[in-house]
Design an enzyme around this catalytic site. Sequence first.
Site, PDB file in Angstrom:
ATOM      1  N   GLU A 148      -4.669   0.494  -3.777  1.00 20.51           N
ATOM      2  CA  GLU A 148      -3.319   0.626  -3.252  1.00 20.51           C
ATOM      3  C   GLU A 148      -2.328   0.832  -4.393  1.00 20.51           C
ATOM      4  O   GLU A 148      -2.651   0.306  -5.615  1.00 20.51           O
ATOM      5  CB  GLU A 148      -2.830  -0.671  -2.866  1.00 20.51           C
ATOM      6  CG  GLU A 148      -3.647  -1.074  -1.202  1.00 20.51           C
ATOM      7  CD  GLU A 148      -2.947  -2.234  -0.400  1.00 20.51           C
ATOM      8  OE1 GLU A 148      -1.814  -2.609  -1.131  1.00 20.51           O
ATOM      9  OE2 GLU A 148      -3.602  -2.594   0.393  1.00 20.51           O
ATOM     10  N   GLU A 191      -7.408  -8.560  -0.576  1.00 27.62           N
ATOM     11  CA  GLU A 191      -6.503  -9.366  -1.270  1.00 27.62           C
ATOM     12  C   GLU A 191      -6.949 -10.933  -1.038  1.00 27.62           C
ATOM     13  O   GLU A 191      -5.961 -11.468  -0.744  1.00 27.62           O
ATOM     14  CB  GLU A 191      -5.199  -9.080  -1.011  1.00 27.62           C
ATOM     15  CG  GLU A 191      -4.693  -7.664  -1.526  1.00 27.62           C
ATOM     16  CD  GLU A 191      -3.298  -7.294  -1.525  1.00 27.62           C
ATOM     17  OE1 GLU A 191      -2.563  -8.010  -0.708  1.00 27.62           O
ATOM     18  OE2 GLU A 191      -2.895  -6.438  -2.339  1.00 27.62           O
TER      19      GLU A 191
END
Length: 504
Positions: free
Chosen positions: A389, A283
């Site tokens: 995720e 991320e």
Amino acid sequence: MQEFGRQRSAIAAGGSSTRWIQHNKKWVALALTLITAATVIPTVLLVALRPSSPSPSPSSKPASQPKDHQPGFPPSPQDEFNNSARANPYTPRLSEPFPYGDIPIRGINLGGWLVIEPFITPSLFDQFSASDKVIDEYSLCKKLGPKEALRQIRDHYETFITEEDFAKIALMGFNHVRIPMGHWAIQVVEDEPYVPHLSWEYLLRAIQWARKYGLRVMVELHTAPGSQNGWNHSGRYGQIGFLNGTHGDENANRTIKIIETMVEFFNKSEWRDVVPIFGVLNEPAIFHIETKRVQGWYQKSHDAIRNITGDNGGPYLTYHDGFIGLDSWNGFFDQKHYKRVFLETHMYLMFDDNIVSLPREEQARFPCHGWRKILKDSMKSAAPTMVGEFSVATNDCGKYLNGVGLGTRYEKTLHRESSVKQLLCPTCTCERVEDWKNWDKNYRQFLHSFMEHQINSFEASSIGWFFWTYKTENHINPHWDYLLGWEQGWAPKDANNITYKCGN
Ligand SMILES: *[C@@H]1O[C@H](CO)[C@@H](O)[C@H](O)[C@H]1NC(C)=O
Ligand SMILES: *[C@@H]1O[C@H](CO)[C@@H](O)[C@H](O)[C@H]1NC(C)=O
Ligand SMILES: *[C@@H]1O[C@H](CO)[C@@H](O)[C@H](O)[C@H]1NC(C)=O
Ligand SMILES: *[C@@H]1O[C@H](CO)[C@@H](O)[C@H](O)[C@H]1NC(C)=O
Ligand SMILES: *[C@@H]1O[C@H](CO)[C@@H](O)[C@H](O)[C@H]1NC(C)=O
Ligand SMILES: *[C@@H]1O[C@H](CO)[C@@H](O)[C@H](O)[C@H]1NC(C)=O
Ligand SMILES: CC(=O)N[C@H]1CO[C@H](CO)[C@@H](O)[C@@H]1O
């Protein structure tokens, strides 16, 4: 869709938890080879990493290893690198290649273990009051000081995930485990207070457990020196210092060195089969950093890794979409240059105001069209795409998800730069939504269908998925807690055999 990404964190108050699980009685019987694998090899590596070090000394033990530390490595009677296990009948043995794209990745994240998150283990943060400003792993370690940080974090590593969990994960029908790692597993600089190196030992222990149960591991760098997104789960909350600010380039270069060390280790024949995927960096907040610079770094890190492994060797690499939209990556991963690379995305519904306020029925089916389409497009136009995720949260009410005192989008009380929002829905309230013991049959059924529609949709349109996360402390955040869902029935008993499908 997920452009604000995850922002999870906590200040908390009161209480602490002690979890003693008897799982390491057999450690005494361990062969020296295992200790060599788990201790000396990383030591050599870590020593070798120091540019000035003339010759690695294989006999030195890491200073971080305390006397009373009793490694609970899984007993492996004959051969500690025995790759003949398989997770389940749908999955090839570790010694055989995993056919990515043909068999879906069915995976689980071990969040909050080797990278600590207030959101997953509030008890580590509960010992402080808000005025202590202990908000992330950095401030936690700094506040505790080296000795106490080592003691508490070792205790957490030792108890939060054990061999029993790996046995359960295999039983649940998974074929992969994603393990977030901090850069401090390899290297800390100057005044960083993180507990150095210890998490590397636990990572290797975990991989040995995975090997025993036939599970493949995706090792993943979750933090970059300087922080790649400024969120609490990057180790340090606040400013972005990766490819940004005075030390931006230095931190980016350091990150590559750390990645090289990890990849070189897992390139060895002993580890290769059980660690077939490496997540290069979790991320990076590309919407705050110049896209070109991050893309340049993606290429540089890729080339550095393939310089070590060769184009056709070493693990598959995943690169995160950086929240700029999957279609921004169309054409970037040129197949001639980027061999064996996956594009990774994280699918969260509750960070998007528009979806959060949809009726439940529509939310449960959303993955079947919205997400399915963008994943399919990405597979076609960008690269093999993987959902690293997702969860079953449909709002951001979860304890400390946004940080204490910050409010929520759901109740329209979240404080953030982006001005006033419309009230999401007349009845949106966070009151008791996390009180899972009182969830009724309808709500549990909704969660079950939402969970399995996601699974079904991801399998039909990508190379697979990892749920975030395996567990939260005392089920504090039930929508993020697969183990709870598995015990309570809204996660499939067997991930290879689901009930709710999208249809056509
Ligand atoms: C390897 O593990 C399998 C079980 O997964 C076992 O049957 C076999 O005996 C082991 N081989 C060796 C050499 O330890
Ligand atoms: C980038 O770095 C500068 C200088 O250190 C800092 O002021 C700014 O807040 C950083 N940007 C982000 C998004 O953290
Ligand atoms: C980072 O590495 C590049 C080489 O890849 C080098 O040209 C540059 O000077 C380095 N920057 C810093 C700040 O170390
Ligand atoms: C690849 O390795 C060679 C020799 O070690 C080195 O000169 C070159 O800079 C490396 N390239 C990258 C992209 O790291
Ligand atoms: C990594 O493994 C490949 C074989 O898969 C091998 O060719 C290469 O030399 C290895 N790299 C290093 C640095 O050992
Ligand atoms: C799949 O699950 C159903 C119940 O949900 C069960 O009846 C069936 O036997 C299972 N199939 C397999 C192959 O395990
Ligand atoms: C404890 C806590 O809430 N820490 C920080 C985590 O991140 C949020 C924003 O994402 C900060 O505002 C918090 O201070």
